[in-house]
Design a protein around this motif. Structure first.
Motif, PDB file in Angstrom:
ATOM      1  N   GLN A   1      -7.566  13.802  -7.594  1.00 34.73           N
ATOM      2  CA  GLN A   1      -8.354  12.803  -6.494  1.00 34.73           C
ATOM      3  C   GLN A   1      -7.327  11.330  -6.973  1.00 34.73           C
ATOM      4  O   GLN A   1      -7.428  10.649  -5.878  1.00 34.73           O
ATOM      5  CB  GLN A   1      -9.631  12.716  -6.961  1.00 34.73           C
ATOM      6  N   TYR A   2      -7.561  10.994  -8.420  1.00 32.05           N
ATOM      7  CA  TYR A   2      -6.740   9.655  -8.588  1.00 32.05           C
ATOM      8  C   TYR A   2      -5.308   9.778  -8.787  1.00 32.05           C
ATOM      9  O   TYR A   2      -4.616   8.798  -9.603  1.00 32.05           O
ATOM     10  CB  TYR A   2      -7.653   9.149  -9.895  1.00 32.05           C
TER      11      TYR A   2
ATOM     12  N   VAL B   1       1.941   6.664   1.057  1.00 30.52           N
ATOM     13  CA  VAL B   1       1.093   5.610   1.452  1.00 30.52           C
ATOM     14  C   VAL B   1       0.922   5.162   2.758  1.00 30.52           C
ATOM     15  O   VAL B   1       0.202   4.512   3.498  1.00 30.52           O
ATOM     16  CB  VAL B   1       1.696   4.223   0.871  1.00 30.52           C
ATOM     17  N   LYS B   2       1.747   6.138   3.759  1.00 30.74           N
ATOM     18  CA  LYS B   2       1.624   6.007   5.236  1.00 30.74           C
ATOM     19  C   LYS B   2       0.923   7.129   5.864  1.00 30.74           C
ATOM     20  O   LYS B   2       0.110   7.071   6.726  1.00 30.74           O
ATOM     21  CB  LYS B   2       3.242   5.724   5.781  1.00 30.74           C
ATOM     22  N   GLY B   3       1.576   8.223   5.199  1.00 27.35           N
ATOM     23  CA  GLY B   3       0.861   9.632   5.938  1.00 27.35           C
ATOM     24  C   GLY B   3       0.342  10.653   4.916  1.00 27.35           C
ATOM     25  O   GLY B   3       0.340  11.678   5.365  1.00 27.35           O
ATOM     26  N   ARG B   4      -0.253  10.081   4.050  1.00 22.20           N
ATOM     27  CA  ARG B   4      -0.726  11.002   2.877  1.00 22.20           C
ATOM     28  C   ARG B   4      -1.975  11.959   3.151  1.00 22.20           C
ATOM     29  O   ARG B   4      -1.866  13.186   2.803  1.00 22.20           O
ATOM     30  CB  ARG B   4      -1.521  10.030   1.638  1.00 22.20           C
ATOM     31  N   ALA B   5      -2.495  11.613   4.279  1.00 18.10           N
ATOM     32  CA  ALA B   5      -3.578  12.711   4.844  1.00 18.10           C
ATOM     33  C   ALA B   5      -2.945  13.881   5.812  1.00 18.10           C
ATOM     34  O   ALA B   5      -3.586  14.796   5.953  1.00 18.10           O
ATOM     35  CB  ALA B   5      -4.776  11.912   5.500  1.00 18.10           C
ATOM     36  N   SER B   6      -1.661  13.493   5.996  1.00 18.67           N
ATOM     37  CA  SER B   6      -0.826  14.378   7.078  1.00 18.67           C
ATOM     38  C   SER B   6      -0.567  15.697   6.437  1.00 18.67           C
ATOM     39  O   SER B   6       0.011  15.598   5.177  1.00 18.67           O
ATOM     40  CB  SER B   6       0.210  13.870   7.809  1.00 18.67           C
TER      41      SER B   6
ATOM     42  N   GLU C   1       0.871  -0.480  -2.882  1.00 22.15           N
ATOM     43  CA  GLU C   1       0.382   0.274  -1.751  1.00 22.15           C
ATOM     44  C   GLU C   1      -0.391   1.491  -2.410  1.00 22.15           C
ATOM     45  O   GLU C   1      -1.251   1.882  -2.014  1.00 22.15           O
ATOM     46  CB  GLU C   1       1.341   0.591  -0.513  1.00 22.15           C
ATOM     47  N   THR C   2       0.509   2.134  -3.314  1.00 23.64           N
ATOM     48  CA  THR C   2       0.072   3.292  -3.833  1.00 23.64           C
ATOM     49  C   THR C   2      -1.383   3.187  -4.764  1.00 23.64           C
ATOM     50  O   THR C   2      -2.073   4.100  -4.656  1.00 23.64           O
ATOM     51  CB  THR C   2       1.226   3.932  -4.722  1.00 23.64           C
ATOM     52  N   ILE C   3      -0.945   2.026  -5.413  1.00 25.88           N
ATOM     53  CA  ILE C   3      -2.309   1.718  -6.365  1.00 25.88           C
ATOM     54  C   ILE C   3      -3.579   1.762  -5.246  1.00 25.88           C
ATOM     55  O   ILE C   3      -4.731   2.114  -5.847  1.00 25.88           O
ATOM     56  CB  ILE C   3      -2.130   0.489  -7.238  1.00 25.88           C
ATOM     57  N   LYS C   4      -3.518   1.003  -4.272  1.00 23.14           N
ATOM     58  CA  LYS C   4      -4.637   0.900  -3.297  1.00 23.14           C
ATOM     59  C   LYS C   4      -4.964   2.128  -2.672  1.00 23.14           C
ATOM     60  O   LYS C   4      -6.167   2.451  -2.874  1.00 23.14           O
ATOM     61  CB  LYS C   4      -4.306  -0.059  -2.323  1.00 23.14           C
ATOM     62  N   VAL C   5      -3.978   2.856  -2.329  1.00 25.62           N
ATOM     63  CA  VAL C   5      -4.271   4.258  -1.931  1.00 25.62           C
ATOM     64  C   VAL C   5      -4.898   5.334  -2.912  1.00 25.62           C
ATOM     65  O   VAL C   5      -6.230   5.762  -2.773  1.00 25.62           O
ATOM     66  CB  VAL C   5      -3.010   5.104  -1.444  1.00 25.62           C
ATOM     67  N   VAL C   6      -4.516   5.234  -4.224  1.00 26.82           N
ATOM     68  CA  VAL C   6      -5.165   5.995  -5.235  1.00 26.82           C
ATOM     69  C   VAL C   6      -6.673   5.571  -5.642  1.00 26.82           C
ATOM     70  O   VAL C   6      -7.487   6.248  -5.597  1.00 26.82           O
ATOM     71  CB  VAL C   6      -4.377   5.899  -6.457  1.00 26.82           C
TER      72      VAL C   6
ATOM     73  N   GLU D   1      -7.623   7.388  -0.397  1.00 27.10           N
ATOM     74  CA  GLU D   1      -7.200   7.368   1.043  1.00 27.10           C
ATOM     75  C   GLU D   1      -6.384   8.719   1.192  1.00 27.10           C
ATOM     76  O   GLU D   1      -5.188   8.714   0.856  1.00 27.10           O
ATOM     77  CB  GLU D   1      -6.365   6.322   1.494  1.00 27.10           C
ATOM     78  N   GLY D   2      -6.818   9.648   2.028  1.00 26.43           N
ATOM     79  CA  GLY D   2      -5.892  11.096   1.861  1.00 26.43           C
ATOM     80  C   GLY D   2      -5.722  11.493   0.871  1.00 26.43           C
ATOM     81  O   GLY D   2      -6.430  11.561  -0.090  1.00 26.43           O
TER      82      GLY D   2
END
Length: 486
Positions: free
Chosen positions: A381-382, A441-446, A474-479, A483-484
């Motif tokens: 998850q993280y 960071v752009k399409g992680r949920a894809s 951006e990776t830090i924020k996504v983690v 997000e995704g």
């Protein structure tokens, strides 16, 4: 028949309004289009005034010279320089720190030169005031613009009224691709689409122009320029309507970061410099990776120790999981990860192939993978399970940022379709694989393998150290906000 078409085109052209006439169709959007540049100018003037005043008090002021007396011309020079550098447009991320610093430095030099020629021999600005004001101007304007840009993006996410209305024109497939790209930026709102497989540009040009005008949009995005028969007539009609035109590449975009417009006589051309990820830039990237990964490993060593204990107690098996991956030039290496699955996970994958959720089946991913342990689910998850790959970075097998290294199974399947797909996918093996990348960071949920490869190519063609740092942040924020991902 040919002469009749020429006559129809001529009549259509003659019926077009004089381009020099006031165009009422664009009056409605003038306040909205001018709002952001106006706010930016006023904010910059405020930041400059405060910075110059503070610099004059902190530095050594010139006797007999009042900062208030010179504030107006200094503001005019700074604002003019920023405007000439394109800082009052409608695009996102108008802070662009490197370009901002250069513009402010140029403005300072112009101010000094003007002051010297006006009063030869009198340096009304001391060196301390010059240095302090330059730093304060950059920090204050850059910081204010960064905050404004961030707020603008957040406002667009929640209120479509702040998004710029546009019309998409092209084939349906190309339109859908552009929609995906625009959805991520949220700078634009697709008001309507014109599918050229339904419309005939030759006979229905007037109707298409009328439809675009009726939508009261600021721009038209051309998604399929190759299918427009009479491009000059179409472009002219948009121009006389006061509507901007933008060409959007639906395939892999060229390296736009290094593109520059060059004129050959009266013909505009786009010049693309060589890819920056080779040569001395590669060595700088390796140096950055080595230093950064070593510092990160040292700073998070207590966290790594805790994770090792939790993994060991969670289920039978080793602490680390090492898997063969494909890296630079197609060479195989072992990637380090904290074990997040049961010990016989590889054997169980054969039974789960039918549940693969990745479109095309090139990659293997399942959101609710039954092989993942409880502690493994938390680590994933993280993205904590990826931390041991810092060892791969130190060994020179990976980079902090780059395309994700594929497992052997995924690599072999990606090569099966290489004859049918574009061979540009092979470019991802010309650079070091990374722990994180643009896809994360752009399409992680894809779960679309085509989109994963797309972002890999965008990264390779537009690489810079600045882009690497941006992706890491951006990776830090996504983690942190999960997000995704899986």
């Amino acid at each position: 028949m040919t002469d009749l078409k020429k006559t129809d085109s001529a009549v259509s052209l003659w019926q077009t309004k004089d381009i020099r006439a006031t165009n009422r169709s664009i009056r409605w959007r003038t306040p909205q289009m001018l709002l952001r540049p106006t706010i930016s100018i006023l904010l910059d003037m405020l930041m400059l005034s405060v910075s110059w005043t503070i610099a004059n008090r902190l530095g050594t002021p010139t006797p007999g010279v009042q900062i208030a007396e010179t504030m107006t011309p200094m503001l005019a020079v700074n604002i003019g320089t920023l405007a000439a550098s394109g800082f009052y447009g409608t695009d996102d991320k108008l802070h662009r720190f490197a370009k901002l610093f250069k513009s402010l430095l140029l403005a300072q030099v112009v101010i000094l030169a003007a002051a010297f020629f006006e009063r030869p021999g009198l340096w009304w600005m001391s060196r301390s005031v010059f240095a302090i004001s330059l730093v304060l101007n950059f920090v204050s304007i850059g910081g204010a613009r960064f905050i404004v840009d961030a707020l603008t993006i957040q406002m667009r996410k929640h209120h479509q009224v702040f998004q710029q209305a546009i019309v998409l024109l092209g084939d349906r497939v190309d339109i859908d691709r552009v929609k995906k790209l625009l959805k991520r930026s949220q700078q634009f709102r697709v008001d309507s689409v014109i599918d050229l497989s339904v419309w005939d540009m030759q006979s229905q040009l007037g109707q298409i122009i009328d439809r675009i005008r009726s939508r009261k949009v600021s721009e038209v995005f051309i998604c399929s320029p190759q299918v427009i028969d009479n491009q000059i007539m179409f472009f002219w009609n948009l121009k006389t309507a006061g509507i901007h035109l933008r060409m959007v590449p639906t395939d892999l975009p060229l390296p736009q970061r290094s593109a520059e417009t060059k004129m050959i006589e009266e013909i505009p051309t786009l010049r693309f410099k060589s890819l920056p990820i080779f040569g001395i830039e590669f060595r700088l990237k390796r140096l950055f990776d080595a230093v950064a990964s070593l510092l990160i490993l040292i700073s998070i060593s207590p966290l790594l120790a805790i994770i090792m204990i939790l993994v060991k107690r969670s289920s039978p098996g080793p602490i680390f999981y090492k898997q063969d991956r494909v890296g630079l030039k197609g060479r195989r290496f072992q990637v380090w990860k904290f074990r997040t699955m049961v010990e016989n996970a590889h054997e169980l994958q054969q039974e789960l192939e039918a549940q693969n959720e990745v479109k095309g089946g090139v990659l293997f991913k399942i959101k609710a993978d039954p092989r993942i342990t409880k502690i493994g689910k938390f680590l994933r998850q993280y993205s904590l399970d990826e931390l041991p790959q810092l060892i791969n970075v130190l060994q020179g097998q990976m980079s902090l940022v780059g395309p994700r290294p594929l497992a052997i199974r995924d690599y072999e399947r990606s090569l099966e379709d290489i004859g049918q797909l574009s061979q540009d996918r092979l470019l991802r093996y010309e650079v070091l694989p990374g722990i994180t990348g643009l896809w994360q960071v752009k399409g992680r949920a894809s779960v679309d393998s085509d989109e994963i490869f797309y972002w890999d190519m965008v990264y390779i063609l537009q690489w810079s150290l600045t882009l690497d740092i941006k992706i890491l942040l951006e990776t830090i924020k996504v983690v942190l906000f999960r997000e995704g991902g899986y």
